[in-house]
Design a protein around this motif. Structure first.
Motif, PDB file in Angstrom:
ATOM      1  N   UNK A 425       4.761 -20.631  -0.956  1.00  0.00           N
ATOM      2  CA  UNK A 425       3.104 -19.545  -1.012  1.00  0.00           C
ATOM      3  C   UNK A 425       3.323 -18.949  -2.584  1.00  0.00           C
ATOM      4  N   UNK A 426       4.143 -18.279  -2.814  1.00  0.00           N
ATOM      5  CA  UNK A 426       4.692 -17.529  -4.410  1.00  0.00           C
ATOM      6  C   UNK A 426       4.142 -18.519  -5.436  1.00  0.00           C
ATOM      7  N   UNK A 427       4.708 -20.044  -5.548  1.00  0.00           N
ATOM      8  CA  UNK A 427       4.789 -21.011  -6.664  1.00  0.00           C
ATOM      9  C   UNK A 427       2.674 -20.357  -7.091  1.00  0.00           C
ATOM     10  N   UNK A 428       2.012 -21.230  -5.421  1.00  0.00           N
ATOM     11  CA  UNK A 428       0.465 -21.298  -5.409  1.00  0.00           C
ATOM     12  C   UNK A 428      -0.454 -20.024  -5.284  1.00  0.00           C
ATOM     13  N   UNK A 429       0.316 -18.916  -5.194  1.00  0.00           N
ATOM     14  CA  UNK A 429      -0.434 -17.191  -5.306  1.00  0.00           C
ATOM     15  C   UNK A 429      -0.910 -16.544  -4.892  1.00  0.00           C
ATOM     16  N   UNK A 430      -0.738 -18.011  -3.283  1.00  0.00           N
ATOM     17  CA  UNK A 430      -1.401 -17.584  -1.720  1.00  0.00           C
ATOM     18  C   UNK A 430      -1.189 -15.764  -1.209  1.00  0.00           C
ATOM     19  N   UNK A 431       0.710 -15.368  -1.168  1.00  0.00           N
ATOM     20  CA  UNK A 431       1.041 -14.753  -1.067  1.00  0.00           C
ATOM     21  C   UNK A 431       0.825 -13.348  -2.540  1.00  0.00           C
ATOM     22  N   UNK A 432       0.303 -13.707  -2.991  1.00  0.00           N
ATOM     23  CA  UNK A 432       0.027 -12.630  -4.411  1.00  0.00           C
ATOM     24  C   UNK A 432      -1.670 -12.392  -4.000  1.00  0.00           C
ATOM     25  N   UNK A 433      -2.178 -13.154  -3.454  1.00  0.00           N
ATOM     26  CA  UNK A 433      -3.939 -12.758  -3.237  1.00  0.00           C
ATOM     27  C   UNK A 433      -3.885 -12.345  -2.130  1.00  0.00           C
ATOM     28  N   UNK A 434      -3.011 -12.423  -1.135  1.00  0.00           N
ATOM     29  CA  UNK A 434      -3.694 -12.590   0.049  1.00  0.00           C
ATOM     30  C   UNK A 434      -2.937 -10.752   0.447  1.00  0.00           C
ATOM     31  N   UNK A 435      -2.312 -10.237  -0.446  1.00  0.00           N
ATOM     32  CA  UNK A 435      -1.207  -8.799  -0.290  1.00  0.00           C
ATOM     33  C   UNK A 435      -2.247  -8.196  -1.485  1.00  0.00           C
ATOM     34  N   UNK A 436      -2.558  -8.342  -2.711  1.00  0.00           N
ATOM     35  CA  UNK A 436      -4.076  -7.955  -3.056  1.00  0.00           C
ATOM     36  C   UNK A 436      -4.733  -7.733  -2.396  1.00  0.00           C
ATOM     37  N   UNK A 437      -5.416  -7.931  -1.246  1.00  0.00           N
ATOM     38  CA  UNK A 437      -6.807  -8.354  -0.457  1.00  0.00           C
ATOM     39  C   UNK A 437      -6.126  -7.624   0.592  1.00  0.00           C
ATOM     40  N   UNK A 438      -5.415  -7.070   1.361  1.00  0.00           N
ATOM     41  CA  UNK A 438      -4.984  -6.731   2.321  1.00  0.00           C
ATOM     42  C   UNK A 438      -5.153  -5.439   1.015  1.00  0.00           C
ATOM     43  N   UNK A 439      -4.611  -4.648   0.618  1.00  0.00           N
ATOM     44  CA  UNK A 439      -3.952  -3.524   0.165  1.00  0.00           C
ATOM     45  C   UNK A 439      -5.708  -3.198  -0.449  1.00  0.00           C
ATOM     46  N   UNK A 440      -6.763  -4.211  -0.944  1.00  0.00           N
ATOM     47  CA  UNK A 440      -8.065  -3.427  -0.943  1.00  0.00           C
ATOM     48  C   UNK A 440      -8.875  -3.127   0.747  1.00  0.00           C
ATOM     49  N   UNK A 441      -8.480  -3.700   1.304  1.00  0.00           N
ATOM     50  CA  UNK A 441      -8.844  -3.960   2.814  1.00  0.00           C
ATOM     51  C   UNK A 441      -9.076  -2.394   3.313  1.00  0.00           C
ATOM     52  N   UNK A 442      -7.318  -2.077   2.794  1.00  0.00           N
ATOM     53  CA  UNK A 442      -6.585  -0.984   3.612  1.00  0.00           C
ATOM     54  C   UNK A 442      -6.595  -0.059   2.609  1.00  0.00           C
ATOM     55  N   UNK A 443      -7.069  -0.169   1.555  1.00  0.00           N
ATOM     56  CA  UNK A 443      -6.027   1.547   1.199  1.00  0.00           C
ATOM     57  C   UNK A 443      -6.440   2.543   1.116  1.00  0.00           C
ATOM     58  N   UNK A 444      -7.467   3.063   2.356  1.00  0.00           N
ATOM     59  CA  UNK A 444      -6.893   4.164   3.138  1.00  0.00           C
ATOM     60  C   UNK A 444      -5.396   4.442   3.464  1.00  0.00           C
ATOM     61  N   UNK A 445      -5.389   4.095   4.248  1.00  0.00           N
ATOM     62  CA  UNK A 445      -4.401   3.636   4.604  1.00  0.00           C
ATOM     63  C   UNK A 445      -2.726   3.717   4.007  1.00  0.00           C
ATOM     64  N   UNK A 446      -2.632   2.952   3.156  1.00  0.00           N
ATOM     65  CA  UNK A 446      -1.744   2.852   2.595  1.00  0.00           C
ATOM     66  C   UNK A 446      -2.155   4.378   1.833  1.00  0.00           C
ATOM     67  N   UNK A 447      -3.191   4.910   1.516  1.00  0.00           N
ATOM     68  CA  UNK A 447      -3.099   5.850  -0.096  1.00  0.00           C
ATOM     69  C   UNK A 447      -1.998   6.934   1.297  1.00  0.00           C
ATOM     70  N   UNK A 448      -2.149   6.693   2.495  1.00  0.00           N
ATOM     71  CA  UNK A 448      -1.361   7.783   2.965  1.00  0.00           C
ATOM     72  C   UNK A 448       0.130   8.018   2.770  1.00  0.00           C
ATOM     73  N   UNK A 449       1.201   7.199   2.048  1.00  0.00           N
ATOM     74  CA  UNK A 449       2.286   7.616   2.149  1.00  0.00           C
ATOM     75  C   UNK A 449       2.193   7.792   1.083  1.00  0.00           C
TER      76      UNK A 449
END
Length: 537
Positions: A425-449
């Motif tokens: 998943x790292x080699x194919x970029x699957x995890x990178x893409x997911x983590x980025x998309x998940x961050x964008x979708x929950x940016x307000x939640x992550x901004x609380x840290x």
């Protein structure tokens, strides 16, 4: 028949001509200021041969390719670290050593043929122009970068340029297309990945290379940590491939007292040159552990060798790479470069830690992989020291020459952290893409840290996030088994660490990953539980 004979003899003819040309050029340089640039008024034999081929040969040939062939043939007879660098690559390599370049100040990745902005340098050109994380770039100037052939290198060449020059970017933000004009400016390439207090009295510093800015970055970090109460330090040099020698010796000077010898260099045409301590150091007495592995090389080994020989630090981890050769870089007339080995460096006790390259470059490059096969990565008693002699330090510790720096405390490779599905998943970029998309979708939640530490303590990767990743991975033919507790746990940690990097870059990555890092935790344990004199035994 004649043409076949020419192809057989051509590499040898060009090699001989190039040897002659380099020899004459070297002699000319000896009578010139040490600018690192060759100035040759008249063409040398190698150039004359290439010109004749270009103008007279029966078929069309690429003279640049033939010239590169001749140079590579010569250098292959020397050592693995004397290399020819084509003009197109030299600029990027120099930027890495200089610790800067001129660009727009973003970190990006290409997902589904589209450039996505992952991070924006605070106060940088893109930040000033209003670029935000999550923006997608459609065009750079008149050049579309939405295509399968829009490689990372092509995109970099479009975004970078001279300082003060302007570039118009067409962006897509939340479904709306707009334009941003960005003025290119100085962009730092940091060599310090992270620095923070890992306990109330123990500081942690990680360096990824030795560039022109490394010593300055190290000093600023150390001063800040000392003000925070640091009395002991973990210096992480794992996978630090080296760089500028004087940056490493300057840092060594901050750990060693008096006028101690740090290293010396010597070669057939390079008289012995010593590097000694010249000033009072910022951290001469605190406890010090240096982390190393098979990717730790060159200038990093200079620093470790000095600290080990003077019994100043404990080296913890695995045997380092084993590069004890010094290169000087020369700029050639066409803008290409030659990094030529001119000397060997030696530790204060006189050790050369260069591993053998007599079996050729292929065997040399496979040597690290062979450590996995012979058991060295898991068992300390499998380390094979070269027959280059052993030495004793002032405290009676035995240290070895040849084949890198052997650690004082061995830490095996963490095989439990390996998972084939996650690696895929790292080699194919699957995890990178997911983590980025998940961050964008929950940016307000992550901004609380507010910090990596609070994020590590409070954020939990929930079941919904894991299921979403599992579904996304199926599109890349990757099948995660969430019922497998090991894979489940590793996935949760990977998502958490990569999200921390998304928010705080490398600082966040290491603050969140270190609590599960076996090597860091072992260093921490020893610093907290045992006096330094005990560690070196």
């Amino acid at each position: 028949m004649a043409r076949r004979k020419l192809h057989v003899w051509l590499p040898l003819i060009l090699s001989l001509c190039m040897v002659a040309g380099m020899f004459i050029g070297y002699r000319i340089r000896g009578n010139m200021p040490n600018s690192g640039i060759f100035y040759i008024e008249n063409p040398r034999p190698v150039q004359e041969v290439l010109d004749l081929i270009n103008n007279k040969y029966v078929d069309r040939e690429n003279p640049d390719s033939l010239g590169d062939l001749a140079i590579d043939a010569i250098l292959s007879k020397l050592d693995p670290h004397s290399v020819y660098i084509p003009p197109r690559e030299l600029a990027y390599m120099n930027e890495d050593l200089q610790g800067k370049f001129f660009g727009i100040g973003i970190e990006f990745n290409v997902f589904s043929d589209t450039l996505n902005v992952l991070n924006v340098l605070a106060g940088g050109p893109s930040d000033k122009a209003g670029i935000k994380v999550g923006d997608k770039f459609l065009k750079v100037g008149d050049s579309s970068i939405i295509a399968e052939n829009a490689t990372t290198e092509k995109i970099k060449s479009l975004l970078r340029g001279t300082g003060g020059s302007k570039v118009d970017i067409t962006i897509l933000r939340r479904g709306n297309i707009g334009h941003k004009e960005i003025t290119r400016s100085y962009i730092p390439l940091y060599s310090l990945d992270a620095s923070y207090m890992i306990t109330d009295t123990i500081g942690y510093i990680r360096l990824n290379k030795f560039s022109e800015t490394t010593y300055k970055e190290f000093m600023e970090a150390t001063e800040k940590l000392k003000k925070s109460g640091m009395t002991s330090m973990i210096l992480d040099l794992r996978d630090n491939g080296g760089g500028i020698l004087t940056e490493a010796t300057n840092i060594a000077d901050e750990f060693l007292d008096g006028d101690k010898l740090i290293t010396y260099t010597e070669g057939e045409h390079s008289p012995r040159q010593e590097y000694r301590c010249t000033k009072e150091g910022i951290f001469e007495t605190g406890k010090l552990v240096v982390l190393a592995n098979e990717g730790t090389a060159s200038a990093s080994e200079v620093l470790m060798g000095a600290l080990q020989d003077w019994d100043r630090a404990t080296i913890l981890g695995r045997r380092s790479f084993g590069k004890g050769l010094v290169q000087e870089q020369y700029v050639l007339s066409d803008g290409s470069g030659l990094r030529l080995t001119v000397a060997r460096y030696y530790t204060p006790l006189g050790r050369s830690i260069q591993k053998s390259y007599t079996a050729g470059s292929a065997a040399y490059n496979k040597e690290v992989m062979n450590r996995f096969h012979n058991g060295e990565m898991e068992f300390a008693d499998s380390i094979k020291h070269a027959n280059a002699g052993s030495y004793s330090t002032g405290a009676g510790k035995v240290v070895y020459a040849g084949g890198g720096i052997t650690p004082d405390i061995f830490v095996p490779y963490d095989t439990m952290a390996i998972d084939k599905d996650i690696t895929l998943a790292l080699v194919r970029g699957t995890l990178n893409r997911f983590v980025y998309s998940n961050y964008i979708a929950h940016e307000n939640q992550f901004a609380s840290y507010q910090s990596p530490r609070s994020f590590d303590e409070k954020y939990k990767v929930d079941e919904a996030t894991l299921q979403q990743l599992k579904n996304d991975a199926l599109r890349d033919s990757i099948y995660f088994d969430l019922a497998d507790q090991k894979e489940r746990s590793l996935l949760q940690k990977q998502i958490k660490v990569m999200t921390a990097r998304q928010i705080w870059r490398t600082q966040g990555l290491f603050e969140v990953s270190n609590p599960d890092d076996v090597t860091v935790m072992k260093a921490l344990h020893y610093l907290k539980q045992e006096p330094m004199a005990q560690l070196a035994k």
